[in-house]
Design an enzyme around this catalytic site. Structure first.
Site, PDB file in Angstrom:
ATOM      1  N   CYS A 173       6.892   0.874  18.073  1.00  0.00           N
ATOM      2  CA  CYS A 173       7.313  -0.437  18.579  1.00  0.00           C
ATOM      3  C   CYS A 173       6.146  -1.083  19.337  1.00  0.00           C
ATOM      4  O   CYS A 173       5.593  -0.491  20.263  1.00  0.00           O
ATOM      5  CB  CYS A 173       8.506  -0.270  19.524  1.00  0.00           C
ATOM      6  N   ARG A 176       0.828  -1.219   0.000  1.00  0.00           N
ATOM      7  CA  ARG A 176       0.000   0.000   0.000  1.00  0.00           C
ATOM      8  C   ARG A 176       0.846   1.246   0.000  1.00  0.00           C
ATOM      9  O   ARG A 176       0.469   2.259  -0.601  1.00  0.00           O
ATOM     10  CB  ARG A 176      -0.942  -0.020   1.216  1.00  0.00           C
ATOM     11  N   HIS A 197      -7.532   7.167  11.830  1.00  0.00           N
ATOM     12  CA  HIS A 197      -7.101   5.758  11.738  1.00  0.00           C
ATOM     13  C   HIS A 197      -5.605   5.609  11.545  1.00  0.00           C
ATOM     14  O   HIS A 197      -5.141   4.560  11.125  1.00  0.00           O
ATOM     15  CB  HIS A 197      -7.864   5.045  10.609  1.00  0.00           C
ATOM     16  N   GLN A 240     -10.440   9.502   7.721  1.00  0.00           N
ATOM     17  CA  GLN A 240     -10.292   8.086   8.076  1.00  0.00           C
ATOM     18  C   GLN A 240      -9.135   7.480   7.290  1.00  0.00           C
ATOM     19  O   GLN A 240      -8.739   6.341   7.516  1.00  0.00           O
ATOM     20  CB  GLN A 240     -11.564   7.313   7.745  1.00  0.00           C
ATOM     21  N   ASP A 246      -3.399   7.595   4.040  1.00  0.00           N
ATOM     22  CA  ASP A 246      -2.442   7.790   2.936  1.00  0.00           C
ATOM     23  C   ASP A 246      -1.667   9.102   3.004  1.00  0.00           C
ATOM     24  O   ASP A 246      -0.718   9.297   2.251  1.00  0.00           O
ATOM     25  CB  ASP A 246      -3.183   7.677   1.574  1.00  0.00           C
ATOM     26  N   ALA A 289     -15.365  13.047  -6.252  1.00  0.00           N
ATOM     27  CA  ALA A 289     -14.740  14.109  -5.450  1.00  0.00           C
ATOM     28  C   ALA A 289     -13.871  15.021  -6.299  1.00  0.00           C
ATOM     29  O   ALA A 289     -13.868  16.244  -6.113  1.00  0.00           O
ATOM     30  CB  ALA A 289     -13.904  13.468  -4.342  1.00  0.00           C
ATOM     31  N   THR A 333     -17.162   8.615   1.935  1.00  0.00           N
ATOM     32  CA  THR A 333     -17.164   7.591   2.970  1.00  0.00           C
ATOM     33  C   THR A 333     -18.480   6.813   2.942  1.00  0.00           C
ATOM     34  O   THR A 333     -19.546   7.369   2.735  1.00  0.00           O
ATOM     35  CB  THR A 333     -16.936   8.180   4.380  1.00  0.00           C
TER      36      THR A 333
HETATM   37  C1  BV8 Z   1     -13.268   0.296  17.792  1.00  0.00           C
HETATM   38  C2  BV8 Z   1      -7.382   0.528   8.891  1.00  0.00           C
HETATM   39  C3  BV8 Z   1     -13.507  -0.190  20.085  1.00  0.00           C
HETATM   40  C4  BV8 Z   1      -6.564   1.489   8.178  1.00  0.00           C
HETATM   41  C5  BV8 Z   1      -9.688   0.716   9.300  1.00  0.00           C
HETATM   42  C6  BV8 Z   1     -20.804  -3.887  14.730  1.00  0.00           C
HETATM   43  C7  BV8 Z   1     -21.555  -2.739  14.536  1.00  0.00           C
HETATM   44  C8  BV8 Z   1     -20.972  -1.482  14.615  1.00  0.00           C
HETATM   45  C9  BV8 Z   1     -19.602  -1.347  14.887  1.00  0.00           C
HETATM   46  C10 BV8 Z   1     -18.863  -2.489  15.065  1.00  0.00           C
HETATM   47  C11 BV8 Z   1     -19.442  -3.760  14.990  1.00  0.00           C
HETATM   48  N1  BV8 Z   1     -18.468  -4.660  15.194  1.00  0.00           N
HETATM   49  C12 BV8 Z   1     -17.299  -4.032  15.402  1.00  0.00           C
HETATM   50  C13 BV8 Z   1     -17.527  -2.696  15.342  1.00  0.00           C
HETATM   51  C14 BV8 Z   1     -16.531  -1.607  15.522  1.00  0.00           C
HETATM   52  C15 BV8 Z   1     -15.723  -1.444  14.242  1.00  0.00           C
HETATM   53  C16 BV8 Z   1     -16.616  -1.104  13.080  1.00  0.00           C
HETATM   54  O1  BV8 Z   1     -17.129  -0.007  12.981  1.00  0.00           O
HETATM   55  N2  BV8 Z   1     -16.815  -2.086  12.192  1.00  0.00           N
HETATM   56  C17 BV8 Z   1     -17.698  -1.870  11.055  1.00  0.00           C
HETATM   57  C18 BV8 Z   1     -17.016  -2.441   9.784  1.00  0.00           C
HETATM   58  C19 BV8 Z   1     -19.010  -2.585  11.331  1.00  0.00           C
HETATM   59  N3  BV8 Z   1     -14.833  -0.323  14.506  1.00  0.00           N
HETATM   60  C20 BV8 Z   1     -13.628  -0.564  15.045  1.00  0.00           C
HETATM   61  O2  BV8 Z   1     -13.175  -1.671  15.238  1.00  0.00           O
HETATM   62  C21 BV8 Z   1     -12.843   0.677  15.461  1.00  0.00           C
HETATM   63  N4  BV8 Z   1     -12.403   0.494  16.815  1.00  0.00           N
HETATM   64  O3  BV8 Z   1     -14.457   0.325  17.657  1.00  0.00           O
HETATM   65  O4  BV8 Z   1     -12.644   0.036  18.980  1.00  0.00           O
HETATM   66  C22 BV8 Z   1     -12.658  -0.270  21.291  1.00  0.00           C
HETATM   67  C23 BV8 Z   1     -12.779   0.720  22.263  1.00  0.00           C
HETATM   68  C24 BV8 Z   1     -12.015   0.627  23.413  1.00  0.00           C
HETATM   69  C25 BV8 Z   1     -11.110  -0.430  23.581  1.00  0.00           C
HETATM   70  C26 BV8 Z   1     -10.985  -1.403  22.582  1.00  0.00           C
HETATM   71  C27 BV8 Z   1     -11.749  -1.323  21.437  1.00  0.00           C
HETATM   72  C28 BV8 Z   1     -11.621   0.837  14.581  1.00  0.00           C
HETATM   73  C29 BV8 Z   1     -12.054   1.173  13.183  1.00  0.00           C
HETATM   74  C30 BV8 Z   1     -10.832   1.468  12.312  1.00  0.00           C
HETATM   75  C31 BV8 Z   1     -10.516   0.258  11.544  1.00  0.00           C
HETATM   76  N5  BV8 Z   1      -9.465   0.527  10.569  1.00  0.00           N
HETATM   77  N6  BV8 Z   1      -8.718   0.723   8.439  1.00  0.00           N
HETATM   78  C32 BV8 Z   1      -6.444   1.080   6.762  1.00  0.00           C
HETATM   79  O5  BV8 Z   1      -6.056  -0.070   6.499  1.00  0.00           O
HETATM   80  O6  BV8 Z   1      -6.750   1.936   5.940  1.00  0.00           O
HETATM   81  S1  BV8 Z   1     -11.258   0.968   8.757  1.00  0.00           S
HETATM   82  C33 BV8 Z   1     -11.316   1.266   7.078  1.00  0.00           C
HETATM   83  O7  BV8 Z   1     -12.694   1.643   6.837  1.00  0.00           O
HETATM   84  C34 BV8 Z   1     -10.492   2.459   6.623  1.00  0.00           C
HETATM   85  O8  BV8 Z   1      -9.896   3.180   7.657  1.00  0.00           O
HETATM   86  C35 BV8 Z   1     -11.563   3.344   5.984  1.00  0.00           C
HETATM   87  O9  BV8 Z   1     -11.241   4.640   5.982  1.00  0.00           O
HETATM   88  C36 BV8 Z   1     -12.712   3.035   6.855  1.00  0.00           C
HETATM   89  C37 BV8 Z   1     -14.060   3.504   6.399  1.00  0.00           C
HETATM   90  O10 BV8 Z   1     -14.199   3.177   5.053  1.00  0.00           O
HETATM   91  P1  BV8 Z   1     -14.403   4.409   4.037  1.00  0.00           P
HETATM   92  O11 BV8 Z   1     -13.267   5.364   4.231  1.00  0.00           O
HETATM   93  O12 BV8 Z   1     -15.762   4.936   4.173  1.00  0.00           O
HETATM   94  O13 BV8 Z   1     -14.165   3.706   2.641  1.00  0.00           O
HETATM   95  P2  BV8 Z   1     -15.161   2.710   1.888  1.00  0.00           P
HETATM   96  O14 BV8 Z   1     -14.351   1.993   0.867  1.00  0.00           O
HETATM   97  O15 BV8 Z   1     -15.962   1.945   2.882  1.00  0.00           O
HETATM   98  O16 BV8 Z   1     -16.195   3.697   1.146  1.00  0.00           O
HETATM   99  C38 BV8 Z   1     -15.738   4.499   0.075  1.00  0.00           C
HETATM  100  C39 BV8 Z   1     -16.843   5.495  -0.202  1.00  0.00           C
HETATM  101  O17 BV8 Z   1     -16.396   6.386  -1.209  1.00  0.00           O
HETATM  102  C40 BV8 Z   1     -18.122   4.856  -0.717  1.00  0.00           C
HETATM  103  O18 BV8 Z   1     -19.236   5.474  -0.110  1.00  0.00           O
HETATM  104  C41 BV8 Z   1     -18.098   5.172  -2.230  1.00  0.00           C
HETATM  105  O19 BV8 Z   1     -19.400   5.341  -2.748  1.00  0.00           O
HETATM  106  C42 BV8 Z   1     -17.368   6.491  -2.229  1.00  0.00           C
HETATM  107  N7  BV8 Z   1     -16.632   6.788  -3.464  1.00  0.00           N
HETATM  108  C43 BV8 Z   1     -16.018   5.911  -4.301  1.00  0.00           C
HETATM  109  N8  BV8 Z   1     -15.426   6.597  -5.306  1.00  0.00           N
HETATM  110  C44 BV8 Z   1     -15.653   7.914  -5.065  1.00  0.00           C
HETATM  111  C45 BV8 Z   1     -16.428   8.045  -3.892  1.00  0.00           C
HETATM  112  N9  BV8 Z   1     -16.808   9.234  -3.413  1.00  0.00           N
HETATM  113  C46 BV8 Z   1     -16.439  10.338  -4.100  1.00  0.00           C
HETATM  114  N10 BV8 Z   1     -15.685  10.293  -5.214  1.00  0.00           N
HETATM  115  C47 BV8 Z   1     -15.290   9.107  -5.735  1.00  0.00           C
HETATM  116  N11 BV8 Z   1     -14.573   9.076  -6.877  1.00  0.00           N
END
Ligand code: BV8
Length: 258
Positions: free
Chosen positions: A133, A76, A125, A107, A110, A239, A196
């Site tokens: 470390c 990446r 994130h 979020q 990059d 965007a 998002t």
């Molecule tokens: C936490 C790593 C607690 C970095 C990422 C059940 C229900 C609800 C929540 C949860 C659940 N089970 C677990 C959870 C919590 C979980 C969560 O929310 N899960 C979801 C999937 C259900 N969250 C977590 O685990 C977070 N931590 O809750 O901790 C805790 C508290 C105390 C103590 C211990 C624990 C941590 C979340 C972070 C995870 N890391 N990534 C990386 O590798 O990049 S998340 C990953 O998804 C990325 O960071 C990314 O940014 C993020 C969100 O995705 P988007 O950015 O929205 O991207 P996506 O591809 O989804 O969408 C793209 C959008 O762009 C679309 O809408 C598309 O239409 C649009 N698009 C496309 N092209 C264009 C466009 N728009 C405009 N122009 C274009 N050209």
């Protein structure tokens, strides 16, 4: 049933909602970087359709196979390293000239907002160009290598595993970042929510914090999302096209005001 085609962006209405703002928050996700060549996570061809989030974006996956996660990180980094932030990124950076206060809450890991000139960025994130470390759990440092001498990387200080400074699923966000995101979202006059899918929490909650605190919430996306029904307006389009057009409409209105 005919699927309603998203309407053409109503820039004048978006300008009405933003033109008098003092503080604007720019909340972004992976779709913000799509037009610069970075893969999104969900939707057609998304990363999680091809790779396992459990293996590559959880601490358990990292401990199970740290070399695999470091190879993924290296891939990446190579995808992002040479990219130029598109015109939409530059438009967001230029908004800092139009409003007294502009804060980016992203979020994305990059680093493209900073690379495009944004000066106040909250990275919820983490950042792909930082490492720390795992054994010492210390302050992260910049590491901009796109090829690693060996994987997994080890700490020169203690010999423990290095880890990417990225927030994985199941890990808490940095409290400093969540405090900042909460404070900025609850005190802004307008929030642009760009690229998002609004499904990952707690990040996806901040647009609702803004809305509940009286801010205008303007969505920029290529398709509706779970927050579209709460947005004051959704500007459907890419965007890299919508944001420069919105900036031009804002400039035109502000020039008339003077
Ligand atoms: C936490 C790593 C607690 C970095 C990422 C059940 C229900 C609800 C929540 C949860 C659940 N089970 C677990 C959870 C919590 C979980 C969560 O929310 N899960 C979801 C999937 C259900 N969250 C977590 O685990 C977070 N931590 O809750 O901790 C805790 C508290 C105390 C103590 C211990 C624990 C941590 C979340 C972070 C995870 N890391 N990534 C990386 O590798 O990049 S998340 C990953 O998804 C990325 O960071 C990314 O940014 C993020 C969100 O995705 P988007 O950015 O929205 O991207 P996506 O591809 O989804 O969408 C793209 C959008 O762009 C679309 O809408 C598309 O239409 C649009 N698009 C496309 N092209 C264009 C466009 N728009 C405009 N122009 C274009 N050209």
């Amino acid at each position: 049933m005919t699927v309603q085609e998203p309407m053409a962006p109503d820039y004048e209405r978006a300008v009405d909602l933003m033109v008098d703002a003092v503080k604007v928050v720019l909340f972004t996700g992976a779709g913000m970087s799509k037009d610069s060549g970075v893969d999104t996570f969900r939707g057609p061809g998304g990363i999680w359709e091809r790779f396992s989030a459990a293996d590559l974006a959880t601490y358990e996956g990292f401990i199970r196979d740290p070399a695999k996660v470091w190879k993924w990180n290296e891939h990446r980094r190579q995808q992002v390293a040479g990219l130029t932030p598109h015109q939409g990124y530059l438009a967001l950076a230029e908004m800092e000239d139009l409003f007294p206060e502009v804060v980016v809450i992203t979020q994305n890991i990059d680093g493209l907002h900073a690379r495009s000139g944004a000066t106040h960025v909250v990275e919820l994130h983490g950042n792909i160009w930082k490492v720390r470390c795992d054994a010492e759990n210390n302050t992260p440092w910049l590491d901009e290598r796109t090829e690693f001498p060996e994987v997994p990387l080890h700490c020169e200080n203690c010999g423990g595993l290095l880890r990417p400074h990225i927030v994985w699923f199941g890990e808490p966000l940095d409290p400093m970042d969540t405090l900042a995101a909460q404070a900025e979202s609850s005190s802004c006059d307008a929030m642009l929510v760009i690229g998002t899918s609004a499904v990952v929490y707690p990040a996806a909650g901040y647009p609702m914090v803004a809305k509940q605190n009286g801010a205008a919430m303007i969505e920029v996306n290529i398709e509706p999302t779970p927050i579209s029904e709460y947005a004051d307006i959704s500007l459907f389009g890419k965007a890299e096209e919508v944001l420069p057009a919105l900036l031009a409409a804002l400039r035109e209105r502000m020039d008339k005001k003077e």
